[in-house]
Design a protein around this motif. Sequence first.
Motif, PDB file in Angstrom:
ATOM      1  N   MET A   1     -36.585  -3.336 -20.343  1.00  7.81           N
ATOM      2  CA  MET A   1     -35.224  -2.846 -20.149  1.00  7.81           C
ATOM      3  C   MET A   1     -34.559  -3.550 -18.976  1.00  7.81           C
ATOM      4  O   MET A   1     -35.141  -3.647 -17.913  1.00  7.81           O
ATOM      5  N   VAL A   3     -30.296  -4.617 -17.288  1.00  6.72           N
ATOM      6  CA  VAL A   3     -28.842  -4.622 -17.463  1.00  6.72           C
ATOM      7  C   VAL A   3     -28.226  -5.980 -17.140  1.00  6.72           C
ATOM      8  O   VAL A   3     -27.036  -6.096 -16.963  1.00  6.72           O
ATOM      9  N   VAL A 291     -18.986  10.375 -14.349  1.00  6.14           N
ATOM     10  CA  VAL A 291     -20.392  10.442 -14.773  1.00  6.14           C
ATOM     11  C   VAL A 291     -20.473  10.516 -16.300  1.00  6.14           C
ATOM     12  O   VAL A 291     -21.229   9.784 -16.948  1.00  6.14           O
ATOM     13  N   ALA A 295     -22.130   7.748 -18.933  1.00  8.05           N
ATOM     14  CA  ALA A 295     -23.109   8.113 -19.966  1.00  8.05           C
ATOM     15  C   ALA A 295     -22.619   7.633 -21.330  1.00  8.05           C
ATOM     16  O   ALA A 295     -23.392   7.079 -22.121  1.00  8.05           O
ATOM     17  N   TYR A 298     -23.058   3.899 -21.905  1.00  2.00           N
ATOM     18  CA  TYR A 298     -24.408   3.498 -22.307  1.00  2.00           C
ATOM     19  C   TYR A 298     -24.784   4.038 -23.680  1.00  2.00           C
ATOM     20  O   TYR A 298     -25.573   3.412 -24.384  1.00  2.00           O
ATOM     21  N   THR A 299     -24.212   5.171 -24.074  1.00  2.68           N
ATOM     22  CA  THR A 299     -24.432   5.636 -25.445  1.00  2.68           C
ATOM     23  C   THR A 299     -23.822   4.630 -26.415  1.00  2.68           C
ATOM     24  O   THR A 299     -24.422   4.270 -27.429  1.00  2.68           O
ATOM     25  N   ARG A 302     -25.960   1.549 -26.528  1.00  2.00           N
ATOM     26  CA  ARG A 302     -27.160   1.794 -27.342  1.00  2.00           C
ATOM     27  C   ARG A 302     -26.813   1.747 -28.827  1.00  2.00           C
ATOM     28  O   ARG A 302     -27.562   1.205 -29.636  1.00  2.00           O
TER      29      ARG A 302
ATOM     30  N   PHE B   3     -32.415  -2.700 -24.125  1.00  4.95           N
ATOM     31  CA  PHE B   3     -32.812  -1.299 -23.990  1.00  4.95           C
ATOM     32  C   PHE B   3     -34.253  -1.058 -24.447  1.00  4.95           C
ATOM     33  O   PHE B   3     -34.698   0.077 -24.507  1.00  4.95           O
ATOM     34  N   VAL B  69     -38.742   1.649 -14.344  1.00 11.11           N
ATOM     35  CA  VAL B  69     -38.817   1.800 -15.797  1.00 11.11           C
ATOM     36  C   VAL B  69     -40.186   2.355 -16.203  1.00 11.11           C
ATOM     37  O   VAL B  69     -40.286   3.255 -17.039  1.00 11.11           O
ATOM     38  N   MET B  72     -40.411   5.918 -15.358  1.00  9.86           N
ATOM     39  CA  MET B  72     -39.621   6.680 -16.321  1.00  9.86           C
ATOM     40  C   MET B  72     -40.412   6.933 -17.605  1.00  9.86           C
ATOM     41  O   MET B  72     -40.438   8.058 -18.119  1.00  9.86           O
ATOM     42  N   GLN B 294     -29.845  10.797 -21.689  1.00  8.49           N
ATOM     43  CA  GLN B 294     -30.757   9.666 -21.915  1.00  8.49           C
ATOM     44  C   GLN B 294     -30.068   8.340 -21.589  1.00  8.49           C
ATOM     45  O   GLN B 294     -30.641   7.466 -20.939  1.00  8.49           O
ATOM     46  N   SER B 295     -28.822   8.201 -22.016  1.00  9.79           N
ATOM     47  CA  SER B 295     -28.080   6.969 -21.745  1.00  9.79           C
ATOM     48  C   SER B 295     -27.910   6.757 -20.244  1.00  9.79           C
ATOM     49  O   SER B 295     -28.116   5.659 -19.728  1.00  9.79           O
ATOM     50  N   LEU B 296     -27.542   7.832 -19.562  1.00 14.68           N
ATOM     51  CA  LEU B 296     -27.292   7.730 -18.128  1.00 14.68           C
ATOM     52  C   LEU B 296     -28.586   7.431 -17.371  1.00 14.68           C
ATOM     53  O   LEU B 296     -28.597   6.674 -16.401  1.00 14.68           O
ATOM     54  N   MET B 298     -31.112   5.720 -18.527  1.00 17.36           N
ATOM     55  CA  MET B 298     -31.430   4.302 -18.727  1.00 17.36           C
ATOM     56  C   MET B 298     -30.631   3.438 -17.760  1.00 17.36           C
ATOM     57  O   MET B 298     -31.161   2.523 -17.141  1.00 17.36           O
ATOM     58  N   TRP B 299     -29.347   3.751 -17.632  1.00 21.17           N
ATOM     59  CA  TRP B 299     -28.505   3.009 -16.695  1.00 21.17           C
ATOM     60  C   TRP B 299     -29.052   3.141 -15.274  1.00 21.17           C
ATOM     61  O   TRP B 299     -29.255   2.145 -14.578  1.00 21.17           O
ATOM     62  N   VAL B 301     -31.961   3.979 -14.122  1.00 25.01           N
ATOM     63  CA  VAL B 301     -33.271   3.371 -13.913  1.00 25.01           C
ATOM     64  C   VAL B 301     -33.147   1.842 -13.855  1.00 25.01           C
ATOM     65  O   VAL B 301     -33.715   1.192 -12.985  1.00 25.01           O
ATOM     66  N   MET B 302     -32.361   1.286 -14.759  1.00 18.67           N
ATOM     67  CA  MET B 302     -32.217  -0.175 -14.775  1.00 18.67           C
ATOM     68  C   MET B 302     -31.515  -0.674 -13.512  1.00 18.67           C
ATOM     69  O   MET B 302     -31.923  -1.669 -12.915  1.00 18.67           O
ATOM     70  N   VAL B 303     -30.467   0.024 -13.111  1.00 14.11           N
ATOM     71  CA  VAL B 303     -29.732  -0.385 -11.909  1.00 14.11           C
ATOM     72  C   VAL B 303     -30.645  -0.322 -10.691  1.00 14.11           C
ATOM     73  O   VAL B 303     -30.627  -1.199  -9.828  1.00 14.11           O
ATOM     74  N   GLU B 306     -33.230  -3.047 -10.580  1.00 15.75           N
ATOM     75  CA  GLU B 306     -32.658  -4.349 -10.200  1.00 15.75           C
ATOM     76  C   GLU B 306     -31.942  -4.304  -8.860  1.00 15.75           C
ATOM     77  O   GLU B 306     -31.237  -5.255  -8.495  1.00 15.75           O
ATOM     78  N   ASP B 310     -24.687  -0.394  -7.340  1.00 13.59           N
ATOM     79  CA  ASP B 310     -24.382   1.008  -7.628  1.00 13.59           C
ATOM     80  C   ASP B 310     -25.645   1.867  -7.775  1.00 13.59           C
ATOM     81  O   ASP B 310     -25.622   2.914  -8.404  1.00 13.59           O
ATOM     82  N   SER B 317     -25.427  10.245  -9.979  1.00  9.99           N
ATOM     83  CA  SER B 317     -24.866  10.512 -11.308  1.00  9.99           C
ATOM     84  C   SER B 317     -25.908  11.157 -12.222  1.00  9.99           C
ATOM     85  O   SER B 317     -25.632  12.169 -12.861  1.00  9.99           O
TER      86      SER B 317
END
Lengths: 399, 375
Positions: A1, A3, A291, A295, A298-299, A302, B3, B69, B72, B294-296, B298-299, B301-303, B306, B310, B317
Amino acid sequence: MNVTFTAEELAFREEVRGFFRDKFPSRLREQQLRGIPLEKGDYIKYQKLLNEQGWAGVNWPVEYGGTGWSAVQKYMFMIEAAEAYAPEIIAFGLNMVGPVIYSFGNEEQKQRFLPDILESNVWWCQGYSEPGSGSDLASLKTRADLAGDHFVVNGTKTWTTLGQYADWIFLLARTNTDVARRQEGISFLLADMKTPGISVKPIITLDGEHEVNEIHFEDVKIPVENLIGEEGKGWTYGKVLLQHERTNIAGVARSEVRLKQLRAQAAQSVRGGAPLEQDSNFMRKLAATEVELKAMEYTQLRTLAAVASGKAPGPESSILKITGTEMQQAIDTLYMEAAGYYALPFVPHQYAPDFGDAFVGEGAETTTSLRYFNFRKASIYGGSNEIQKNIIAKHVLGL
Amino acid sequence: MDFSLNEIQVMLADSIEKFIDNDYDFESRQKFADSDTGYSAEVWQTFAELGWTAVPFSEDDGGFDGGPVDVMVLMERFGRGLVVEPYLANVVLAGGILKRVASAEQKEQWLHPIVTGELQCALAFVEPQARYNIANVATTASADGDGWVLNGSKGYVLNGRNAKMIVVPARSSGDQSDEDGISLFAIDASADGLSITDYATIDGHQAAEIQLQDVRVEAAAVLGDVGAAFATLDATIDDATLAVCAEAIGIMQKLQDKTVEYSKNRMQFGVPIGSFQALQHRMVDMLTACEQSQSLLMWAVMVNAENGDDAKQAISSIKYQVGVAGRKVGEEAVQIHGGMGVTWELDVAHYFKRLTAIGQIFGNADWHLDKLARL
């Protein structure tokens, strides 16, 4: 994973950014920033610019003249377009009927209609809802009776957005009443708006705007070659279109730009008063909305990634439709709250190009309430959000 | 942008799922939680054998060089299994401090046995008066010859019951809420003047209140530089916040699945209750809350993996999101399970309680929303 973007993706973003910087007319940008409604010609101009670049068919396959972009590229394009305050692409041709024609139309129909859609030579509108059929679309009553080499269409379509501009309409009409399920016997037809028997009646919405219309069909003759796919299968085709529509309705990129702008605005004093950022209640609502939007971003990513790996946009696009429209409305509400008293003057006429009198409010303040009112539609159209929940309950949760 | 998990992460995920499915059912979990230690030493040994206790540590420290990751992947699955073993307290919190600032000797003494699963430690990051501000440290450390003397109180010390060594932040200089002037001390749990009152928490975990009365330690007990511990503490709490958010999302997904399943089987008025639109829409709202979270995650954790600009914003968040969405999903799961949802017998209530506990620690939703509002 991760970004991080690849060097190719970053180069692509620069290219898109360069396009909007160099080719997108600053007048349109200015109008969009100030909330001034665009006219038909403005949209066409923008879409023709995109087409010259080969970027009109964002979601189209390459073989039909589409971009063939990856999920990340589409995402970048949406962000850059929003950052540049480019208008929405008018969905009816490029995002709705286009995909139906290249997916289900015959060769002749593809050649006849697709190039004009890509080039924005023809303005399309949508004939789905009827006065008696809103979210319960399958109850539609418009009839298309076969009579030799044409259908005779009778009925009324409503909520037809920008139908007053349209050259062509795509519609769902009942070609067979003797069916086991209501979803059967509905056909997907295309009609020239100049066909005798079609009339357009404006509907004025609560913000005073003429955006939607009622379209009447009285013994309208539509040639059989304008039937898409098989007779009676229109529901299936129409559903595919709705899924595309729902992904587009979400408008995540645009919401991001609007929220960013609102935060910047909150830091500045208006008319010498205290900046809004000193209002902790407002700032907490703004932060909570940010926030939620992150979300959603990212949804959406995905979902795009899933689509890129070969899956069609499925029922999960309904989640984006719900959250996306609620988000637009939440942002509209924040903007209106930020404007205070100056959300109240009802002065849309002052945004006309030739307006010469004294201007009320600063910037787009007086349009905030109009947008708030106008966008109540977002949780109603494209299948109301409650219908989306029914769809998710059935198709995702298996209830 | 990607992802997907890499091969090693997929293997890690598989091995945890297999363990939970085969060896960690709800009855066993309850038994471990009710035991004297509040966890299973045998299970902990398995964690070590499978390499899970080594995940977030560098290869030099005997670890697997895992990042946010990997943690997580682990914590989401611990969430689904409602794992009660003190992974957060021992590996993420105490281990998180040690890996950042411990000297070679200190690592040898405390970190390496944590990595190999032989030692239980704790981090006393809460003071009773401090609420969520980790810089608010009233416990004092006064220089005393070549050592230090500590006085003060610590609250909610996770794993306080089992810890052989407790990492104690104490103020060696400055005012009570200054970021500067905080030092970290590795204190033996049996040290003179240190008293521990341990208790079970609402979520089946265990913690302790700790009093320090003239606790004397040698200079060798100082972890990192004197007076400069805030950044270490802060970074470790950030790691832990991400970890519990991942755990929360595993729990939320589990509750979502269980609730939908239950609604398909529970008959009332002659039909499954899942056929009622009033419940369907609530379960769709739960699904949306799970997907958004879940989406948030992932963001975030990735941020953080790296070290993006932010990273802090991402942590606040996701913790805010988990606070709000977690409560919603937990409460709805109980509601839709009806009377059974409020029994001790059913696992749903215990997932709900763990979710509630996660909402209360490392800053609740309001705390983090306030941070975001002031960005």
